[in-house]
Write a protein that holds these residues in place. Structure first.
Motif, PDB file in Angstrom:
ATOM      1  N   VAL A  87      -2.967  -2.745 -16.900  1.00 15.28           N
ATOM      2  CA  VAL A  87      -3.042  -1.284 -16.714  1.00 15.28           C
ATOM      3  C   VAL A  87      -3.393  -0.951 -15.266  1.00 15.28           C
ATOM      4  O   VAL A  87      -2.792  -0.059 -14.651  1.00 15.28           O
ATOM      5  CB  VAL A  87      -4.091  -0.686 -17.682  1.00 15.28           C
ATOM      6  N   VAL A  88      -4.350  -1.659 -14.701  1.00 12.04           N
ATOM      7  CA  VAL A  88      -4.727  -1.419 -13.300  1.00 12.04           C
ATOM      8  C   VAL A  88      -3.584  -1.808 -12.365  1.00 12.04           C
ATOM      9  O   VAL A  88      -3.287  -1.091 -11.399  1.00 12.04           O
ATOM     10  CB  VAL A  88      -6.007  -2.216 -12.958  1.00 12.04           C
ATOM     11  N   ALA A  89      -2.932  -2.921 -12.651  1.00 17.04           N
ATOM     12  CA  ALA A  89      -1.831  -3.385 -11.792  1.00 17.04           C
ATOM     13  C   ALA A  89      -0.718  -2.351 -11.718  1.00 17.04           C
ATOM     14  O   ALA A  89      -0.223  -2.032 -10.625  1.00 17.04           O
ATOM     15  CB  ALA A  89      -1.288  -4.715 -12.315  1.00 17.04           C
ATOM     16  N   ILE A  90      -0.325  -1.820 -12.858  1.00 17.24           N
ATOM     17  CA  ILE A  90       0.784  -0.857 -12.887  1.00 17.24           C
ATOM     18  C   ILE A  90       0.323   0.546 -12.502  1.00 17.24           C
ATOM     19  O   ILE A  90       0.968   1.236 -11.705  1.00 17.24           O
ATOM     20  CB  ILE A  90       1.427  -0.821 -14.290  1.00 17.24           C
ATOM     21  N   GLY A  91      -0.801   0.966 -13.049  1.00 16.99           N
ATOM     22  CA  GLY A  91      -1.243   2.352 -12.847  1.00 16.99           C
ATOM     23  C   GLY A  91      -1.794   2.609 -11.462  1.00 16.99           C
ATOM     24  O   GLY A  91      -1.325   3.514 -10.750  1.00 16.99           O
ATOM     25  N   LEU A  92      -2.800   1.824 -11.058  1.00 17.39           N
ATOM     26  CA  LEU A  92      -3.500   2.099  -9.805  1.00 17.39           C
ATOM     27  C   LEU A  92      -2.848   1.459  -8.589  1.00 17.39           C
ATOM     28  O   LEU A  92      -3.092   1.888  -7.465  1.00 17.39           O
ATOM     29  CB  LEU A  92      -4.956   1.613  -9.907  1.00 17.39           C
ATOM     30  N   SER A  93      -2.050   0.430  -8.797  1.00 19.74           N
ATOM     31  CA  SER A  93      -1.471  -0.259  -7.639  1.00 19.74           C
ATOM     32  C   SER A  93      -0.005   0.063  -7.413  1.00 19.74           C
ATOM     33  O   SER A  93       0.502  -0.173  -6.327  1.00 19.74           O
ATOM     34  CB  SER A  93      -1.630  -1.774  -7.803  1.00 19.74           C
ATOM     35  N   LYS A  94       0.658   0.582  -8.432  1.00 23.32           N
ATOM     36  CA  LYS A  94       2.111   0.792  -8.277  1.00 23.32           C
ATOM     37  C   LYS A  94       2.517   2.251  -8.502  1.00 23.32           C
ATOM     38  O   LYS A  94       2.976   2.916  -7.572  1.00 23.32           O
ATOM     39  CB  LYS A  94       2.844  -0.121  -9.265  1.00 23.32           C
TER      40      LYS A  94
END
Length: 301
Positions: A87-94
């Motif tokens: 979730v962090v990889a897709i939401g906050l980083s991308k």
């Protein structure tokens, strides 16, 4: 090359690492891969819907992020670690940066950094070892931890074949080389970056070990150096666009990896090294993009 074609090549290049992970860690590795890929795809759908953007899962980038995140985690990590990291990889980083092609930092490494800080006991060095595990590799310390804490050197044969403990995708050096060479041959990855990472790490290891070839081979084959050099540092979105910039970027990643391994309390340094160099990619691009013939284009007032 289309985005879909590039992502397909990355997944094909990851096959040797996936197979090695399944052989070494069995069902735990499979579960981690399924959880992370499914969570990344679901997160991409949710976050793009929230931004009212087009559905982008068909390009395969979310699946690649999920697979690389899974391969960077220990097989023993609980399911919610993979889900939150995804979730962090897709939401906050991308997606928050505008989606694929707009992000500054490698999404999988941002997700891993988050869960490493949030759950240090579950994916830190001690979490890799399970004394009563039915899987033999899980009963051993990772090669880099053994070297840092006890001075024990893991035999090169075990490092090459993957008969060691570690993150799912990092244990087999030969698998990393095989998949990485395929990736460079298909031009899905810029060859200058892994060559620069490996060469700079080898030079530092050679100098710091008193010109010991065996120490250099151990440094290159143990941990996530090869996995990171071929599959993480080469992310085309978060690495420089010029050949000279790729050399600078790769050398920086290799130097940071060795600095963190030798000087910090962490046995490994690939994740932080890539994220640190991601931050200076805009500056590297500005330094290395050549001037057009005839000089810079004048700015009109």
């Amino acid at each position: 090359m289309s985005t879909q074609g590039m992502m397909r090549d990355v997944l094909v290049g990851l096959v040797p690492l996936i197979l090695t992970g399944l052989v070494v860690f069995r069902g735990a590795a499979l579960a981690q891969m399924v959880i992370c890929v499914a969570a990344c795809v679901a997160a991409e759908l949710v976050f793009t819907a929230m931004r009212k953007g087009p559905v982008s899962i068909k390009d395969g980038s979310a699946a690649v992020t999920g697979m690389i995140l899974a391969l960077s985690l220990p097989a023993t990590a609980p399911w919610f670690v993979g889900v939150l990291g995804s979730v962090v990889a897709i939401g906050l980083s991308k997606v928050i940066f505008g989606g694929l092609g707009q992000n500054l930092f490698n999404p999988a490494m941002v997700g891993r950094a988050f869960v490493m800080i949030a759950f240090p006991a579950m994916i830190g060095a001690s979490a890799y070892v399970v004394q009563d595990a039915s899987v033999h590799a899980l009963t051993m310390a990772t090669p880099l931890t053994s070297l840092k804490m006890s001075g024990v050197v893991t035999p090169l044969g075990q490092l090459l074949t993957g008969a060691t403990n570690g993150s799912i995708g990092e244990t087999g050096a030969l698998a990393c080389l095989l998949g990485g060479i395929y990736l460079c041959w298909r031009r899905a990855a810029a060859w200058q970056i892994p060559v620069a990472v490996i060469a700079s790490a080898a030079v530092i290891s050679l100098l710091s070990s008193g010109f010991s070839i065996s120490a250099v081979l151990h440094e290159l084959s143990a941990g996530a150096l090869l996995f990171g050099a071929f599959f993480i540092a080469t992310d085309p979105v978060t690495s420089p666009v010029t050949p000279r910039g790729r050399w600078i970027f790769g050398i920086g990643v290799g130097c940071f990896i060795m600095m963190l391994r030798k000087l910090s309390g962490y046995p490994e340094g690939v994740m932080f090294a890539v994220l640190l160099m991601n931050a200076v990619v805009p500056l590297i691009n500005r330094w290395t993009i050549p001037e057009p013939l005839g000089g810079p284009v004048p700015v009109r007032n």
